[in-house]
Design an enzyme around this catalytic site. Sequence first.
Site, mmCIF file in Angstrom:
data_model
loop_
_atom_site.group_PDB
_atom_site.id
_atom_site.type_symbol
_atom_site.label_atom_id
_atom_site.label_comp_id
_atom_site.label_asym_id
_atom_site.label_seq_id
_atom_site.Cartn_x
_atom_site.Cartn_y
_atom_site.Cartn_z
ATOM 1 N N CYS A 289 69.577 88.213 -92.941
ATOM 2 C CA CYS A 289 69.691 88.696 -94.134
ATOM 3 C C CYS A 289 70.722 88.086 -95.081
ATOM 4 O O CYS A 289 70.106 87.814 -96.411
ATOM 5 C CB CYS A 289 70.329 90.253 -94.130
ATOM 6 S SG CYS A 289 71.772 90.685 -93.214
ATOM 7 N N GLU B 102 70.884 98.723 -96.423
ATOM 8 C CA GLU B 102 71.363 97.305 -96.239
ATOM 9 C C GLU B 102 69.990 96.444 -96.001
ATOM 10 O O GLU B 102 69.518 96.792 -95.041
ATOM 11 C CB GLU B 102 72.043 97.305 -94.965
ATOM 12 C CG GLU B 102 73.686 97.821 -94.925
ATOM 13 C CD GLU B 102 74.533 97.505 -95.852
ATOM 14 O OE1 GLU B 102 74.377 96.149 -96.571
ATOM 15 O OE2 GLU B 102 75.648 97.903 -95.963
HETATM 16 P P1 NDP Z 1 61.862 96.538 -91.393
HETATM 17 O O1 NDP Z 1 62.077 96.938 -93.036
HETATM 18 O O2 NDP Z 1 60.363 96.285 -91.060
HETATM 19 O O3 NDP Z 1 62.046 97.713 -90.484
HETATM 20 C C1 NDP Z 1 63.744 98.060 -90.489
HETATM 21 C C2 NDP Z 1 63.517 99.382 -89.467
HETATM 22 O O4 NDP Z 1 62.785 100.500 -90.148
HETATM 23 C C3 NDP Z 1 62.789 99.289 -88.252
HETATM 24 O O5 NDP Z 1 63.580 99.872 -87.212
HETATM 25 C C4 NDP Z 1 61.518 99.847 -88.511
HETATM 26 O O6 NDP Z 1 61.123 100.482 -87.298
HETATM 27 C C5 NDP Z 1 61.971 101.121 -89.385
HETATM 28 N N1 NDP Z 1 60.998 101.520 -90.131
HETATM 29 C C6 NDP Z 1 59.817 100.975 -90.490
HETATM 30 N N2 NDP Z 1 59.039 102.123 -91.238
HETATM 31 C C7 NDP Z 1 59.711 102.965 -91.463
HETATM 32 C C8 NDP Z 1 59.570 104.305 -92.131
HETATM 33 N N3 NDP Z 1 58.499 104.545 -92.955
HETATM 34 N N4 NDP Z 1 60.665 105.124 -92.017
HETATM 35 C C9 NDP Z 1 61.556 104.852 -91.292
HETATM 36 N N5 NDP Z 1 61.955 103.777 -90.708
HETATM 37 C C10 NDP Z 1 61.084 102.714 -90.716
HETATM 38 O O7 NDP Z 1 62.878 95.303 -91.202
HETATM 39 P P2 NDP Z 1 62.764 94.324 -90.051
HETATM 40 O O8 NDP Z 1 63.257 95.126 -88.900
HETATM 41 O O9 NDP Z 1 61.734 93.478 -89.923
HETATM 42 O O10 NDP Z 1 64.324 93.404 -90.244
HETATM 43 C C11 NDP Z 1 64.156 92.530 -91.313
HETATM 44 C C12 NDP Z 1 64.728 92.816 -92.532
HETATM 45 O O11 NDP Z 1 66.225 93.331 -92.306
HETATM 46 C C13 NDP Z 1 64.740 91.606 -93.647
HETATM 47 O O12 NDP Z 1 64.530 92.065 -94.818
HETATM 48 C C14 NDP Z 1 66.570 91.463 -93.489
HETATM 49 O O13 NDP Z 1 67.068 90.744 -94.541
HETATM 50 C C15 NDP Z 1 67.123 92.865 -93.257
HETATM 51 N N6 NDP Z 1 68.297 92.818 -92.722
HETATM 52 C C16 NDP Z 1 69.172 93.288 -93.605
HETATM 53 C C17 NDP Z 1 70.594 93.293 -93.149
HETATM 54 C C18 NDP Z 1 71.644 93.955 -94.190
HETATM 55 O O14 NDP Z 1 72.587 93.866 -93.626
HETATM 56 N N7 NDP Z 1 71.573 93.833 -95.418
HETATM 57 C C19 NDP Z 1 70.950 92.824 -91.959
HETATM 58 C C20 NDP Z 1 69.733 92.497 -90.876
HETATM 59 C C21 NDP Z 1 68.416 92.768 -91.630
HETATM 60 P P3 NDP Z 1 59.892 99.429 -86.600
HETATM 61 O O15 NDP Z 1 60.326 98.034 -86.323
HETATM 62 O O16 NDP Z 1 59.737 100.229 -85.341
HETATM 63 O O17 NDP Z 1 58.603 99.358 -87.281
#
Ligand code: NDP
Length: 506
Positions: free
Chosen positions: A287, A253
């Site tokens: 999002c 997502e």
């Molecule tokens: P990120 O992609 O930065 O992070 C998402 C999650 O992935 C966090 O828990 C992060 O950990 C983790 N993560 C980071 N690097 C890795 C890796 N290499 N392997 C596994 N996990 C990893 O997104 P954001 O948290 O900044 O969220 C914003 C984004 O989410 C936007 O693009 C938004 O559109 C999208 N979004 C989509 C939704 C949907 O339902 N389609 C709903 C809500 C948001 P950590 O934060 O600890 O680095």
Amino acid sequence: MTTQQGTRQRRDERFDAGRTDRATFEVRSPGTGDVVGTYPVHTDDDVRDAVRRAREAAAWWADLGFAGRRERLDAFRGILARRIQQLGGIVAEETGKPHSDAVLEVALVLDHLAWAAKHAEKVLGRRRVRSGMLTAHLAGEVEYKPLGVVGVIGPWNFPVFTPLGSIVFALAAGNAVVFKPSEFSPGVGAWLVDAFAQVVPEQPVFQLVTGDGSTGAALCRSGVDKLAFTGSTATAKKVMATCAETLTPIVAECGGKDAMIVDEDADLDAAVDGAVWAGLMNAGQACIGTERVLVHERVHDAFLAKLTAKVSGLRAGADPEAKIGPITMPSQVEVIERHIADALERGGRIAAGGGERDGQVVQPHVLVDVPDDALANTEETFGPTLTVGKVRSMEEAVARANATSYGLGATVYGKRGREVARRLRSGMVSVNAVFAAAQLASVPFGGVGDSGFGRIHGPDGLREFTASQAVVRQRFKSALPLTSFERTAKMEETLGKVVAIVHGRK
Ligand code: NDP
């Protein structure tokens, strides 16, 4: 709140009892900069241990059956509803969003929880399926079985609504869950896991692991049966690559670049109200937030006048009176400023809002005359900005709305809304309302293209966390036993005739 008062030194006791050598990380509130929590960075071994415990818990949870799980999930919902202010407080503290928006986020998840618990048996339970003419001697049944352990990686922007969309559906389907929240919102994750443990004290059916991206990557490698990821498209690609090492399937997502289309016969006041809220709520960090508005030329000027008047009355700030909070992630501020600067350099104008940034507080911006290929119209801005463009027809509006690599949500205002909606390349469309598809528990949530794949919510969301099993038994001996070397030439001749009658007339 002072740093001292705000700090919750929370640790997951099941991991950390007696440990002093653990690396930790701090969480700061975006508005005040205060440290509001310190959490452990869980290692590969910790994550594997959690998944091992989850596997035992999963067997116990699956054995509870649909009715037993429904009872516990309903009790969990009761806790969320009764302590909504407390949970909203942690959400507001960690993300910087206004407290009332945080409470709204929790309120919106409750219907989904109720729906998943109530409908799991009907959607997933064993059911008979029909046979065909050549297979009349066979009786088929299908059921959807839990996968076992589901890993969930969540974002910070809606730290309750978004991860619970996967967690609750995975749990209702009979799986155990290991959850890695964003490093910006681990306190919300800890609260949810603790609340669930109160209604399911017997087994660690829903566990928390905390840390940064490396902990998330460890969860991808840990042997979970499926990984539900919500976050950016860029991180989804890394998650998918890591999960490919163990052939772990994923739900992705991801981000979006949602358009709102306003037709010439739209209720302009409603469309303006919707655009302002869907574009600027949560400081645009949604999002499915509206980032682009495409308005029919016959009503464009009237729409823009109403929109600018409304946005001019809004202010972003870190104080409780501000309707728009600060940007949660410091690094996102640079992305937002880059998109605004690019739009202005390429001929765009600020029609409303604007003004200096103050730390992580970014004021709303309504941008006009922005070329379609400017960053503000092509890449996810994830900030309090709206671009407004003029279209000559709904055909043009659809073509421009679809001209993006994303395909998450969209909104249409106007009498032909449903018809226009069907031509949009997106997973969800709201008509004459905003965020409607996300609110309705019975419809799937998810996108296409760079917005990801797989679905949460609704029947598809339940099935996403299961594997189908078909059981087909022979009811009586067929007059045409095809699956045997005892088949005779006469039988084959009869088969040819039957096939010609059943399928050959087309
Ligand atoms: P990120 O992609 O930065 O992070 C998402 C999650 O992935 C966090 O828990 C992060 O950990 C983790 N993560 C980071 N690097 C890795 C890796 N290499 N392997 C596994 N996990 C990893 O997104 P954001 O948290 O900044 O969220 C914003 C984004 O989410 C936007 O693009 C938004 O559109 C999208 N979004 C989509 C939704 C949907 O339902 N389609 C709903 C809500 C948001 P950590 O934060 O600890 O680095």
